[in-house]
Design an enzyme around this catalytic site. Structure first.
Site, mmCIF file in Angstrom:
data_model
loop_
_atom_site.group_PDB
_atom_site.id
_atom_site.type_symbol
_atom_site.label_atom_id
_atom_site.label_comp_id
_atom_site.label_asym_id
_atom_site.label_seq_id
_atom_site.Cartn_x
_atom_site.Cartn_y
_atom_site.Cartn_z
ATOM 1 N N GLU A 273 15.766 -20.148 -33.988
ATOM 2 C CA GLU A 273 14.690 -21.074 -33.743
ATOM 3 C C GLU A 273 14.429 -22.047 -32.609
ATOM 4 O OE1 GLU A 273 13.660 -23.200 -37.914
ATOM 5 O OE2 GLU A 273 15.794 -23.797 -37.046
HETATM 6 C C1 LIG Z 1 18.893 -19.875 -38.961
HETATM 7 C C2 LIG Z 1 17.747 -21.103 -39.528
HETATM 8 N N1 LIG Z 1 18.260 -22.253 -38.538
HETATM 9 C C3 LIG Z 1 17.511 -23.695 -39.255
HETATM 10 C C4 LIG Z 1 16.636 -22.765 -41.101
HETATM 11 O O1 LIG Z 1 17.638 -21.345 -40.893
HETATM 12 O O2 LIG Z 1 16.753 -23.654 -41.921
HETATM 13 C C5 LIG Z 1 17.240 -24.060 -41.966
HETATM 14 C C6 LIG Z 1 17.210 -25.092 -43.208
HETATM 15 O O3 LIG Z 1 16.869 -24.104 -44.619
HETATM 16 C C7 LIG Z 1 17.517 -25.365 -41.565
HETATM 17 O O4 LIG Z 1 18.684 -26.425 -41.216
HETATM 18 C C8 LIG Z 1 18.083 -24.086 -39.734
HETATM 19 O O5 LIG Z 1 17.896 -24.918 -38.393
#
Ligand SMILES: CC1=[NH+][C@H]2[C@@H](O1)O[C@H](CO)[C@@H](O)[C@@H]2O
Length: 461
Positions: A273
């Site tokens: 992200e």
């Molecule tokens: C790999 C990943 N990055 C995000 C995503 O998973 O969703 C999560 C919540 O479900 C969140 O906490 C996390 O920061």
């Protein structure tokens, strides 16, 4: 309909091969099996022995139960330990062990559970207690998500302000204690895990998810100006600066510190992200950082976005986001990289069970127990076959967690489902059988004081 008598096959994860003996059993004293974990014996009614591997591999075991005693054989201590977990389940309640032979070994080497310590901090003691529950289902890797926007949860000598960030009414830590793991705490957790054949996988999430580090050290920001602390659950707004040399001095110090404190072979560098990092900067950052785990004797793991960059040999890609069909992941596999399967719509323990679940998230959909069970990791992504899979993992993100009870409520009974996906050959898996075997764990979790969700799809006692 639950079985009236205890059966040799009543084990989670389901063993690879079970050969029951009709009308033969052996009864052990209630604490006899638990005592084995502390002091394995080669004599007495329950005999443990290391033998030449007869196809069991490094974690397999052969368990033979007759009317006169128990013999547990394995090629390595880990196999004996996993065999003892099977014995513990079979002996539960009345100590009666159904007679017969179990020959068992795991489908995947990496059977992981992830715990997000950044959004809600859990102490070393709480982590140790969680490990005790995970190993009962033969989970052998504990991935600790140590840093994120909301908090930095591991002491890094020379960078003391890192662990002063976090806390507050939002998603920070609200428990007692300093709200982070000292290196002594971390060493204690790692040692406790290793004694139970669990490998700790530390994650320093970069270049995104770094607001806590930027709050602590403004020199890491693009303009050197301080940024505000954040305890909300937004993602994608922070980034290390790929063009600043301060970034790489910081990152190398952190990764060396963590690698030196970690006996296991993996160092997770996050990579998820990075919505505030340009694609060019993302690749430039990873080209400098992905080689660092190997420099300090470790294999790099990253969330699957890292597959957009050039990956050093041995780098492992962890697939998580269902919306990405994982194009780059298949390319990484074609280049010889291994994959850990953690699709959020199957394995994320922070997803709500159903609409009534009071905590958890639902961005990947609702994940009832059956949805965590009824899938094949080798049949999830085109171009990512069984041979490319290092294993499976069940992440638990803690934005909505406030206690150990919350942690356990989202973990049980879904973790046993992911554990069976990780251990048992696909041909040996069946939802009706799993659901029936799972029902027996409700009373055991109650007796152990574990908080769990009474999933309606299971016929609990
Ligand atoms: C790999 C990943 N990055 C995000 C995503 O998973 O969703 C999560 C919540 O479900 C969140 O906490 C996390 O920061």
């Amino acid at each position: 309909m639950r079985p009236q008598t205890k059966r040799l096959a009543d084990v989670i994860p389901a063993p690879a091969l079970v050969v029951p003996e009709p009308a033969v059993s052996f009864t052990v004293a209630p604490d006899a099996v638990a005592a084995l974990a502390a002091a394995p014996r080669a004599d007495g009614p329950i005999r443990l022995a290391l033998t030449d591997a007869d196809g069991l591999g490094p974690e397999g075991y052969r368990l033979e139960i007759t009317a006169t005693g128990v013999t547990l054989r394995a090629a390595a201590p880990a196999g004996l330990f996993w065999g003892v977990q099977t014995l513990r389940q079979l002996a539960a309640g009345d100590g009666v062990l159904p007679g017969g032979v179990i020959e068992d070994r795991p489908r995947f080497a990496y059977r992981g559970a992830m715990l997000d310590l950044a959004r809600h901090f859990f102490t070393a003691a709480e982590i140790r207690a969680h490990i005790d529950l995970l190993v009962q289902f033969k989970i052998n890797h504990l991935h600790l998500h140590l840093t994120d926007d909301q908090g930095w949860r591991l002491e890094i000598p020379g960078w003391p302000r890192l662990t002063e960030v976090g806390g507050g009414p939002g998603t920070g830590c609200d428990g007692a204690g300093p709200g982070f793991l000292t290196l002594a705490d971390y060493a204690e957790v790692v040692a406790y895990a290793a004694e139970r054949f669990v490998t700790v996988v530390p994650e320093i999430d970069m270049p995104g998810h770094v607001n806590a580090a930027l709050v602590a050290y403004p020199e890491l920001t693009a303009d050197g100006q301080p940024v505000a602390p954040r305890t909300d659950a937004e993602v994608g707004y922070s980034s290390l600066v790929a063009g600043k040399e301060e970034t790489y001095a910081f990152v190398e110090t952190v990764l060396k510190t963590v690698a030196d404190a970690t006996p296991g072979p993996y160092l997770h560098i996050g990579g998820d992200e990075c919505l505030s990092t340009t694609a060019e900067d993302y690749r430039a950052f990873l080209s400098r950082v992905l080689p660092l785990p190997a420099k300090y004797g470790k294999r790099a793991i990253g969330w699957h976005e890292i597959a957009a960059a050039d990956l050093p040999e041995g780098t492992v890609v962890q697939y998580w986001r269902p919306q990405d069909e994982g194009t780059n992941v298949a390319a990484a596999v074609a280049a010889g990289h291994q994959v850990i399967m953690a699709p959020a719509d199957r394995t994320y323990l922070d997803m709500k069970y159903d609409e009534t679940t009071p905590i958890g998230l639902d961005w990947a959909g609702l994940v009832p127990v059956r949805r965590a069970y009824d899938w094949d990791p080798a049949d999830r992504l085109p171009g990512v076959p069984e041979t490319a899979l290092l294993g499976v993992a069940a992440p638990l993100w803690s934005e909505t967690l406030r206690s150990v009870a919350d942690l356990q409520y989202l973990t049980f009974p879904r973790l046993p489902a992911v554990a069976e996906v990780s251990w048992t050959p696909q041909a040996g898996r069946d939802w009706d059988s799993f659901a029936e075997r799972l029902a027996a764990f409700g009373p055991r979790w109650d007796a152990a004081g574990v908080t769990w969700f009474r999933a309606p799809e299971i016929d609990w006692p």
